[in-house]
Design a protein around this motif. Structure first.
Motif, PDB file in Angstrom:
ATOM      1  N   UNK A  68      15.491  -5.162   6.758  1.00 46.94           N
ATOM      2  CA  UNK A  68      16.992  -4.153   7.757  1.00 46.94           C
ATOM      3  C   UNK A  68      15.889  -3.108   8.843  1.00 46.94           C
ATOM      4  N   UNK A  69      15.208  -2.782   7.489  1.00 48.68           N
ATOM      5  CA  UNK A  69      13.991  -1.518   8.272  1.00 48.68           C
ATOM      6  C   UNK A  69      12.932  -1.951   9.643  1.00 48.68           C
ATOM      7  N   UNK A  70      12.406  -3.016   9.355  1.00 46.56           N
ATOM      8  CA  UNK A  70      12.021  -3.731  10.685  1.00 46.56           C
ATOM      9  C   UNK A  70      13.402  -4.251  11.794  1.00 46.56           C
ATOM     10  N   UNK A  71      14.056  -3.868  11.730  1.00 48.79           N
ATOM     11  CA  UNK A  71      15.140  -4.507  12.541  1.00 48.79           C
ATOM     12  C   UNK A  71      15.716  -6.019  12.681  1.00 48.79           C
ATOM     13  N   UNK A 109       0.732  -1.078  -0.214  1.00 52.09           N
ATOM     14  CA  UNK A 109       0.031   0.005  -0.008  1.00 52.09           C
ATOM     15  C   UNK A 109       0.600   1.278  -0.026  1.00 52.09           C
ATOM     16  N   UNK A 110       0.036   2.256  -0.098  1.00 46.21           N
ATOM     17  CA  UNK A 110       1.161   3.410  -0.446  1.00 46.21           C
ATOM     18  C   UNK A 110       1.933   3.860   1.173  1.00 46.21           C
ATOM     19  N   UNK A 111       0.977   3.634   1.965  1.00 49.99           N
ATOM     20  CA  UNK A 111       1.566   3.395   3.021  1.00 49.99           C
ATOM     21  C   UNK A 111       2.828   3.033   4.033  1.00 49.99           C
ATOM     22  N   UNK A 112       3.183   1.919   2.485  1.00 53.51           N
ATOM     23  CA  UNK A 112       5.052   1.011   3.389  1.00 53.51           C
ATOM     24  C   UNK A 112       5.364   0.782   1.683  1.00 53.51           C
ATOM     25  N   UNK A 113       5.361   2.646   1.642  1.00 53.00           N
ATOM     26  CA  UNK A 113       6.428   2.296   0.451  1.00 53.00           C
ATOM     27  C   UNK A 113       8.119   2.623   1.367  1.00 53.00           C
ATOM     28  N   UNK A 141       3.199 -10.341 -11.018  1.00 52.66           N
ATOM     29  CA  UNK A 141       4.526  -9.351 -11.382  1.00 52.66           C
ATOM     30  C   UNK A 141       4.911  -8.472 -10.709  1.00 52.66           C
ATOM     31  N   UNK A 142       4.031  -7.748  -9.292  1.00 51.92           N
ATOM     32  CA  UNK A 142       4.004  -6.703  -9.160  1.00 51.92           C
ATOM     33  C   UNK A 142       3.372  -5.329  -9.716  1.00 51.92           C
ATOM     34  N   UNK A 143       2.944  -5.710 -10.634  1.00 54.73           N
ATOM     35  CA  UNK A 143       2.292  -4.362 -10.841  1.00 54.73           C
ATOM     36  C   UNK A 143       1.564  -3.258 -10.012  1.00 54.73           C
ATOM     37  N   UNK A 144       0.079  -3.969  -9.101  1.00 56.19           N
ATOM     38  CA  UNK A 144      -0.401  -3.343  -7.924  1.00 56.19           C
ATOM     39  C   UNK A 144       1.086  -2.590  -6.742  1.00 56.19           C
ATOM     40  N   UNK A 145       1.266  -3.477  -6.662  1.00 57.61           N
ATOM     41  CA  UNK A 145       2.394  -2.808  -5.952  1.00 57.61           C
ATOM     42  C   UNK A 145       3.467  -1.393  -6.521  1.00 57.61           C
ATOM     43  N   UNK A 146       3.480  -2.497  -7.351  1.00 61.49           N
ATOM     44  CA  UNK A 146       4.557  -1.086  -8.144  1.00 61.49           C
ATOM     45  C   UNK A 146       3.560   0.541  -8.677  1.00 61.49           C
ATOM     46  N   UNK A 147       2.516   0.077  -8.787  1.00 64.56           N
ATOM     47  CA  UNK A 147       1.371   2.036  -8.779  1.00 64.56           C
ATOM     48  C   UNK A 147       1.671   2.451  -7.656  1.00 64.56           C
ATOM     49  N   UNK A 148       1.202   1.246  -6.718  1.00 64.44           N
ATOM     50  CA  UNK A 148       0.414   1.747  -5.183  1.00 64.44           C
ATOM     51  C   UNK A 148       1.614   2.077  -3.785  1.00 64.44           C
ATOM     52  N   UNK A 149       2.533   1.284  -4.377  1.00 65.72           N
ATOM     53  CA  UNK A 149       3.273   1.548  -3.187  1.00 65.72           C
ATOM     54  C   UNK A 149       4.549   2.104  -4.047  1.00 65.72           C
TER      55      UNK A 149
END
Length: 949
Positions: free
Chosen positions: A232-235, A14-18, A49-57
């Motif tokens: 790494x982001x999640x520690x 989602x957009x807030x998970x960029x 292939x990750x289309x929605x994630x590419x657009x959303x996030x």
């Protein structure tokens, strides 16, 4: 320990998970560049292939950060999926995006008013944005995710005006992106296997072409970053050897990215539960089933939980409702409201919500919306990703069961419609037994049935009436049996004294009857083999010499006389009933071969009635079931060739297929069962190819799969697979699929082997010539002139040998020369003119043959020659002009003969040809043809000189 799991599982980012979205930085930059130069961008890629994630996030956060030059950072973003109401969903998305921060007077504007604005005209979307009076500098981005849902919506038979709404929705998008007054941008995501469906919408293929962005494979380093970055982001930390193992498991198949994300989500949870100080390692990965089994294993855990609460069947019904492989064999999601799911499954809304909650718990991303959104009766439930349809083995089985149930229901509904119109009778066994089994297993509801055919009550009433009639007939037969039993008991004493004599005489009679039956079986086998030799496709009969055609007519006459004897006997025994039914079947074959289609249909229906009764009495008799399937298939072939009877042919093929599939399952080693099932599927594919390309393709491919193991030892199977390959190639070619070439070449190669094995077989030669011509056209359309010319020459050579005794083949041979001229025209005008002259010479040789001028094919092919010569003449070719004038003189002469002949069919054929050719000619030549056309028209109206008035 880390605080959260950074992997979303099957659902898109989602957009807030960029901050968790890694590995697509270059793609995001390229996507922004495309959007800057084209306001309509189609993000296309394979499923997973990750289309929605590419657009959303990827794209949305970058836009809001101001990374698209010249656009600023203020964006109103409306995200929707077409679903079952694309314009309504567009209104809802705009309502949420436009009103925020707009004119205070519009804050209360309802979704209904927006929908009215959208439906007002093709500029409805532009008007809606203009009326929102957004602040200067605000941009509007419309994201249509899962755009392929629109194609299913367009083809829906249950939704009123679905086709018009789908076209209107596309026009709204195209007009909004094309105008320049308002900053409106449109981005859609679509599976690449649906890109050909865009051809059904005017303007959409061009827009997709101009703004196409194809999501490619992620390089290995990018996939590595997509694995290690979120950790790494999640520690957390992940062992390098585990990263390498996941990369190797993925290989080049980026379609499995959602499965990788799901496996990583599960692996993280397992590692966190261990509370280990070490990194995530192979033991965590293997414990959840790795990429290959993590999804199926996790889904089974959720299913087991639903089962413990008594919801196993409800879970199955819900997932079957959310998947659709009936309207589209490729498989698409089918978002459905909770309330509708309750109607479909016959369960309470509360129970539906309980099951959905089990499958969307935190850590389980099988169903959407996310668990943070409360569910109500109007909430839309959907699969989180198509990967679930491919990765959960239980769901694959459910989807197949749903498709089979839907196919059976539509066949039942069609039979009910025929019965209501009086064109068919009630069902009997085996269809009736299968219907009972279907009803018991499916437990259909009106809401479920409405997705496939709206006549649910009529279908069930037809089924109940059929069952009642069967019970009545069973009771009547039982009464007759008891009456006969009592009569038998009364005379038993008298017969006892004659027992010894009866045994002796009976033994003698039995021996004589067995000898007579053996002789009759031999005779029937010989006649049936003669019929099989005479059974030819009408389009192929011209390949026979006159002597062979005469022999064919004699064979049909003898077979007819032989089977007449069976119709005179009283059907008192099972064998006599069988003889009568087979006689009707053979009479149907004879009439079909003689193209007496009404008589053939009548005989096939009589045969079906008789064989259906026999199979009801003895369901284990494979011979009767095989004959019944053959009768259904032949009935389908008879109806398919009649104008307006395609809807009647489809159920006949379906009935044949169902019986033949059961025979193949019963005896997988019987090659004749497989061949007959393959032929039925091929015939049904030909029927479907005109209006349901995807279903036709599925039939053709399944037919080839059945025939493939048989081609090594069976010339008949090799011939049939060539025909199927050619038909599939033609259908794929019309859809613009490059795969058509492989099937054209396969058809040619297989028939080349047949001709090599049997060089005297004229049918093999004619089919090979046809396939070569088809391949030549395909190659020519793609600029491969040398290869096209070679195949064209091969076709001409074959037809030259065949055409000598068959005028109809001479027409095809002339057309082959015309095709050769068209291929040569771009590179060698002189050679093209010679080919056209050869075609003209052939037409001159055969136009005087009896009946030739009455053949529509003659005029159609001559018209093609005239059109091609007109094109050659327009290139300032003197030789082309000379050949054109000769051809015109020749056709005008034969047209004049047709005008004077009194045969209306010949005049009509000439008129049609003149109307088609005249627009391609120069003014002088056109005037000449138009004058002749007017003369013919007056003659046909009774006012011309040849009318006799």
């Amino acid at each position: 320990m880390p605080l959260f799991n950074p992997f979303p599982g099957l659902r898109a980012f989602e957009p807030d998970e960029d901050h968790l979205f890694f590995g697509r930085e270059k793609e995001i930059d390229e996507l922004l560049r495309r959007l800057r130069t084209s306001r309509f961008v189609a993000v296309v890629g394979t499923s997973g292939s990750g289309k929605s994630s590419l657009v959303r996030s990827g794209m949305i956060p970058s836009l809001e950060s101001g990374f698209m030059a010249g656009a600023g950072s203020s964006w109103r973003i409306a995200v929707l999926r077409p679903g079952e109401d694309p314009i309504g969903h567009l209104a809802s998305a705009l309502d949420a995006a436009l009103i925020r921060g707009g004119d205070p007077e519009l804050v209360g504007t309802s979704r209904l008013l927006l929908e009215v604005t959208l439906r007002r005209g093709t500029l409805g979307l532009v008007d809606a944005v203009r009326q929102a009076r957004l602040p200067a500098g605000d941009n509007v981005l419309l994201i249509v995710d899962q755009f392929e849902e629109l194609f299913r919506f367009r083809n829906s038979r249950q939704i009123a005006n679905s086709r018009d709404d789908a076209i209107a929705f596309v026009k709204l998008l195209l007009e909004a992106a094309a105008q320049q007054d308002l900053p409106i941008y449109v981005v859609l995501t679509m599976r690449s296997d649906f890109i050909g469906d865009c051809m059904a919408f005017p303007g959409l293929p061009e827009a997709v072409n101009d703004g196409l962005y194809l999501v490619g494979r992620m390089p290995r380093d990018s996939v590595r970053l997509a694995i290690t970055g979120p950790v790494a982001v999640a520690g957390g930390a992940i062992a390098p050897r585990l990263v390498i193992r996941i990369l190797n498991a993925l290989g080049d198949d980026n379609d499995q990215l959602p499965l990788v994300q799901h496996a990583l989500m599960r692996t993280w949870d397992h590692w966190a539960a261990r509370q280990s100080d070490g990194p995530i390692d192979v033991e965590d990965y293997e414990a959840v089933g790795a990429v290959q089994d993590a999804l199926s294993k996790h889904a089974e855990e959720a299913y087991d939980e639903a089962s413990t609460h008594g919801f196993a069947k409800l879970a199955e019904d819900i997932f079957e409702a959310l998947t659709d492989t009936f309207t589209d064999p490729r498989g698409v999601r089918r978002p459905t409201a909770v309330r509708e799911l309750a109607d479909i499954t016959g369960a309470a809304e509360e129970d539906v919500i309980r099951v959905v909650e089990i499958f969307r718990k935190p850590g389980r991303t099988f169903l959407m919306p996310p668990p943070t959104i409360p569910l109500t009766g109007s909430s839309i439930v959907d699969l989180s990703h198509e990967s679930l349809m491919r990765g959960w083995r239980r769901l694959i089985e459910w989807a197949e069961q749903e498709r089979d149930a839907a196919e059976f229901y539509t066949r039942l509904s069609q039979a009910a419609a025929w019965y209501e119109r009086g064109s068919a009778g009630l069902w009997r066994n085996p269809e009736l037994e299968l219907a009972q089994q279907w009803k018991a297993e499916t437990k259909p509801t009106a809401a479920w049935a409405g997705r496939y055919d709206s006549s649910f009550e009529r279908a069930l009433a037809f089924l109940d009436t059929s069952l009642a009639e069967r019970e009545r007939l069973d009771a009547e037969r039982e009464r007759e049996r008891r009456t006969k039993l009592r009569r038998t008991q009364l005379v038993a004493g008298a017969l006892a004294t004659l027992l010894t004599i009866a045994v002796v005489l009976g033994t003698y009679a039995w021996n004589e009857r067995r000898r007579a039956q053996h002789n009759l079986d031999l005779a029937r086998q010989a006649v049936d083999e003669s019929l099989a030799a005479a059974d030819r496709d009408p389009s192929q009969i011209a390949a026979d010499t006159p002597q062979v055609q005469e022999l064919r007519r004699e064979l049909l006459s003898r077979a007819e006389r032989f089977y007449l004897a069976f119709l005179d006997q009283e059907p008192r025994s099972e064998q006599s009933r069988r003889d009568v039914a087979i006689a009707h079947l053979r009479f149907g074959d004879i009439n079909r071969m003689l193209e007496k289609r009404d008589e053939a249909e009548r005989e096939y229906r009589r045969a079906i009635a008789g064989l259906t009764a026999l199979t009801a009495d003895n369901p284990r008799n494979a011979g009767d079931r095989r004959a019944l399937a053959g009768a259904y298939n032949s009935l389908g072939e008879t109806l398919r060739l009649q104008v307006g009877r395609a809807d009647d042919a489809a159920p006949a093929y379906d009935a044949a297929r169902q019986i033949q599939q059961a025979l193949v399952q019963q005896d997988p080693g019987a090659t004749h069962y497989r061949e007959e099932l393959a032929r039925t599927l091929s015939n049904r594919g030909i029927l479907r190819s005109s209006d349901d390309g995807r279903s036709a393709e599925s039939d053709f491919r399944e037919s080839m799969r059945l025939l493939e193991p048989l081609t090594a030892g069976s010339q008949r199977a090799l011939q049939e697979i060539g025909r199927v390959a050619n038909n599939l190639a033609a259908m794929l070619d019309s859809a613009g699929a490059a795969e058509a070439r492989a099937f054209y070449e396969r058809a040619v190669a297989g028939h080349e082997r047949l001709v090599q094995r049997s060089p005297d077989n004229r049918e093999y030669q004619l089919e090979l010539a046809t396939f070569c011509n088809n391949l030549a056209v395909f190659l020519h359309d793609r600029g491969e002139r040398a290869a096209a010319n070679a195949r064209s020459r091969q076709a001409v050579a074959l037809m030259t040998g065949l055409a000598r005794p068959a005028p109809s083949l001479a027409i095809e041979r002339a057309d082959a020369y015309t095709l050769q001229g068209m291929i040569l025209q771009a590179e060698n005008i002189a050679a093209a003119a010679r080919a056209y002259e050869d075609a003209l010479q052939l037409f001159a040789e055969i136009e005087g043959a009896p009946g030739v001028l009455g053949l529509p094919a003659f005029h159609r092919r001559f018209g093609d020659l005239l059109v091609n010569l007109a094109a050659l003449s327009s290139e300032s070719s003197p030789v082309g002009r000379r050949v054109l004038l000769r051809a015109l003189d020749q056709y005008v002469a034969l047209a004049t003969r047709a005008a004077a002949s009194g045969a209306e069919s010949e005049r009509r054929a000439v008129l049609d040809t003149l109307a088609r050719v005249a627009p391609d000619l120069g003014d002088r030549d056109r005037r000449r043809l138009l004058a002749l056309q007017e003369q013919l028209r007056l003659t046909m109206e009774g006012r011309g000189p040849s009318s006799g008035k």
